[in-house]
Design a protein around this motif. Structure first.
Motif, short mmCIF file in Angstrom:
data_model
loop_
_atom_site.label_atom_id
_atom_site.label_comp_id
_atom_site.label_asym_id
_atom_site.label_seq_id
_atom_site.Cartn_x
_atom_site.Cartn_y
_atom_site.Cartn_z
N LYS A 195 0.84 -1.21 0.00
CA LYS A 195 0.00 0.00 0.00
C LYS A 195 0.87 1.26 0.00
N VAL A 196 1.96 1.22 0.78
CA VAL A 196 2.83 2.40 0.86
C VAL A 196 3.49 2.68 -0.49
N LEU A 197 3.74 1.62 -1.26
CA LEU A 197 4.34 1.81 -2.59
C LEU A 197 3.44 2.68 -3.48
N LYS A 198 2.14 2.68 -3.18
CA LYS A 198 1.20 3.45 -4.01
C LYS A 198 0.88 4.81 -3.40
N PHE A 199 1.62 5.21 -2.40
CA PHE A 199 1.41 6.51 -1.72
C PHE A 199 1.43 7.65 -2.75
N SER A 200 0.53 8.60 -2.60
CA SER A 200 0.48 9.71 -3.54
C SER A 200 1.57 10.75 -3.20
N ILE A 201 2.69 10.63 -3.92
CA ILE A 201 3.85 11.47 -3.61
C ILE A 201 3.52 12.96 -3.83
N ASN A 202 2.69 13.24 -4.82
CA ASN A 202 2.40 14.64 -5.14
C ASN A 202 1.33 15.27 -4.26
N TYR A 203 0.52 14.43 -3.63
CA TYR A 203 -0.52 14.97 -2.73
C TYR A 203 -0.46 14.24 -1.38
N PRO A 204 0.65 14.38 -0.68
CA PRO A 204 0.82 13.60 0.55
C PRO A 204 -0.23 13.93 1.61
N GLU A 205 -0.79 15.16 1.54
CA GLU A 205 -1.76 15.55 2.56
C GLU A 205 -3.04 14.71 2.49
N THR A 206 -3.23 14.02 1.34
CA THR A 206 -4.44 13.19 1.20
C THR A 206 -4.25 11.79 1.79
N GLU A 207 -3.06 11.51 2.25
CA GLU A 207 -2.75 10.13 2.68
C GLU A 207 -2.79 9.95 4.20
N PHE A 208 -3.69 10.70 4.84
CA PHE A 208 -3.73 10.64 6.31
C PHE A 208 -3.84 9.20 6.83
N ASP A 209 -4.70 8.39 6.19
CA ASP A 209 -4.94 7.04 6.73
C ASP A 209 -3.68 6.17 6.71
N LEU A 210 -2.94 6.24 5.60
CA LEU A 210 -1.69 5.45 5.53
C LEU A 210 -0.67 5.95 6.55
N ILE A 211 -0.62 7.28 6.68
CA ILE A 211 0.30 7.88 7.65
C ILE A 211 -0.06 7.41 9.05
N TRP A 212 -1.35 7.43 9.33
CA TRP A 212 -1.80 7.02 10.67
C TRP A 212 -1.46 5.56 10.94
N GLN A 213 -1.57 4.72 9.91
CA GLN A 213 -1.22 3.30 10.10
C GLN A 213 0.24 3.14 10.45
N SER A 214 1.08 4.00 9.88
CA SER A 214 2.50 3.94 10.22
C SER A 214 2.71 4.34 11.68
N VAL A 215 1.98 5.36 12.11
CA VAL A 215 2.07 5.76 13.52
C VAL A 215 1.63 4.60 14.41
N GLU A 216 0.58 3.90 13.99
CA GLU A 216 0.10 2.76 14.78
C GLU A 216 1.15 1.65 14.86
N ILE A 217 1.83 1.42 13.73
CA ILE A 217 2.87 0.38 13.73
C ILE A 217 3.99 0.78 14.68
N LYS A 218 4.45 2.03 14.54
CA LYS A 218 5.55 2.46 15.42
C LYS A 218 5.11 2.37 16.87
N ASN A 219 3.86 2.80 17.11
CA ASN A 219 3.32 2.78 18.46
C ASN A 219 3.29 1.37 19.04
#
Ligand SMILES: NC(=O)c1ccc[n+]([C@@H]2O[C@H](COP(=O)([O-])OP(=O)(O)OC[C@H]3O[C@@H](n4cnc5c(N)ncnc54)[C@H](O)[C@@H]3O)[C@@H](O)[C@H]2O)c1
Ligand SMILES: [Zn+2]
Length: 360
Positions: A195-219
């Motif tokens: 899923k992260v491979l498909k991250f929208s590099i040009n509109y990162p602000e739209t990727e809150f959910d993927l970002i949050w999942q990373s925070v959950e993993i680190k947490n």
């Protein structure tokens, strides 16, 4: 969906609108004597106006440091400690760190040590700081070119994560942060990695959910192993060589800048190579991932003299015990082995592998 919160190792992290509500409630309940905000020259211009608008804060003391890793030093801390002191900070003051990992790492360290510790709140503005640096409670600075040698583990009072800050983040910095998200995938699940491979590099602000999942993993990792006896070491996947490469680039005046995530990408390719040779990570999978990574990131030429210097720098790695360099290796996605000893010849083979990779 965008109103998330979690408690990471005693430190609450709040997402998007929920963040601003939680912040307001916290300030109302705490009655700080003075509020300081630490920014760098970029986040002062690009992020402070939005922060002031969203928080509604008016009477705060702004402190500015230079942007970039070369400013993550004890000298910068001295300047900030002096400013705090001269501008009347006391034990009841609050420090807000508004910026990337340099600001949150350094600001956290300054707050933990000023008057034996004042409250600090991290407001990460780079992708890397959102998914990694600002959560987990590690604060500190570099010692010369040696990364994060001076520091302290203490959680922030809270972390406010608003993906709208990413609208102004340069693409190269987005990719640097993405490296840590790819790492989160490798150390936990292939599904998340894909899923992260498909991250929208040009509109990162739209990727809150993927970002949050990373925070959950680190947490999850940090909560299970706060003092880094075992699983937390997996967050260092790719970082043993990655940090050495980063340090070597910092030390070489004639080389162009290499960002943390860019060094970590190389470190992860090398670690995957070694994993396939040493602990049975599938060679086919390794080649596939290496290809994914070199398609996303520029290849960096690493010369023979660079290799020697990088291998020499490994002796400073934080995971070392009794003079032995310890690698984190993967058997497969989410299945790891920590404290692996690796021969220098194998590290050299890994560099050969990296240098032979071709962009598709
Ligand atoms: N404490 C930890 O657990 C931890 C984990 C990972 C990394 N780190 C550290 O984090 C640091 C790297 O973090 P980083 O990549 O955020 O570096 P950084 O703080 O240097 O930020 C990268 C660049 O982006 C700029 N920037 C930040 N937000 C912006 C925005 N919204 N718009 C425009 N420009 C913006 C900054 O001014 C800087 O020039 C390294 O020092 C690394 O060691 C710490
Ligand atoms: Zn990192």
């Amino acid at each position: 969906m965008n109103n998330k919160q979690l408690i990471s190792n005693g430190m609450p992290v709040y997402g998007n609108e929920r963040a601003w509500q939680a912040f307001e409630q916290h300030l109302n309940s705490q009655k700080y004597s003075t509020i300081f905000i630490l920014v760098d020259t970029n986040t002062k211009r690009k992020c402070l106006p939005y922060f002031l608008q969203k928080s509604g804060l008016q009477n705060i003391e702004v402190m500015v440091i230079g942007a970039g890793e070369t400013n993550k030093t004890i000298d910068t801390c001295v300047t900030v400690w002096n400013e705090l002191s001269e501008r009347g900070a006391d034990r009841n003051s609050l420090l807000i760190n508004l910026g990337g990992g340099v600001v949150t790492d350094l600001g956290g360290f300054v707050a933990c040590t000023f008057r034996r510790g004042i409250d600090f709140i991290n407001v990460p503005t780079s992708l890397l700081a959102m998914v990694d640096a600002a959560v987990g409670g590690k604060n500190g600075v570099d010692l010369g070119v040696l990364k994060n040698q001076i520091g302290i583990i203490r959680p922030a009072t809270m972390v406010l994560l608003d993906s709208d800050f990413l609208k102004t983040l340069p693409t190269r910095e987005v990719l640097s942060g993405l490296a840590e998200m790819l790492k989160h995938g490798m150390i936990t699940s292939e599904n998340y990695y894909q899923k992260v491979l498909k991250f929208s590099i040009n509109y990162p602000e739209t990727e809150f959910d993927l970002i949050w999942q990373s925070v959950e993993i680190k947490n999850e990792v940090v909560t299970e192993d706060p003092l880094e006896h075992g699983r937390r070491k997996t967050l260092n996947f790719g970082h043993t060589l990655g940090h050495a490469i980063e340090s070597h680039w910092l030390a070489s005046k004639e080389k162009s800048e290499l960002l943390h995530g860019e060094a970590v990408i190389i470190g992860m390719i090398l670690a995957l190579y070694i994993s396939a040779e040493e602990v049975s990570f599938s060679r086919e999978k390794r080649d596939e991932i290496a290809q994914d990574l070199v398609s996303l990131y520029d290849k960096i030429p690493i010369l023979e003299e660079d290799r020697i210097a990088i291998i020499d720098l490994l002796k400073y790695d934080k995971k070392n015990r009794n003079g032995q360099v310890n690698f984190v290796l993967l058997r497969q996605f989410g299945d790891y082995e920590i404290s692996c000893k690796v021969a220098n010849t194998l590290i050299n083979d890994a560099f050969d592998y990296y240098s032979e990779l071709k962009k598709n």
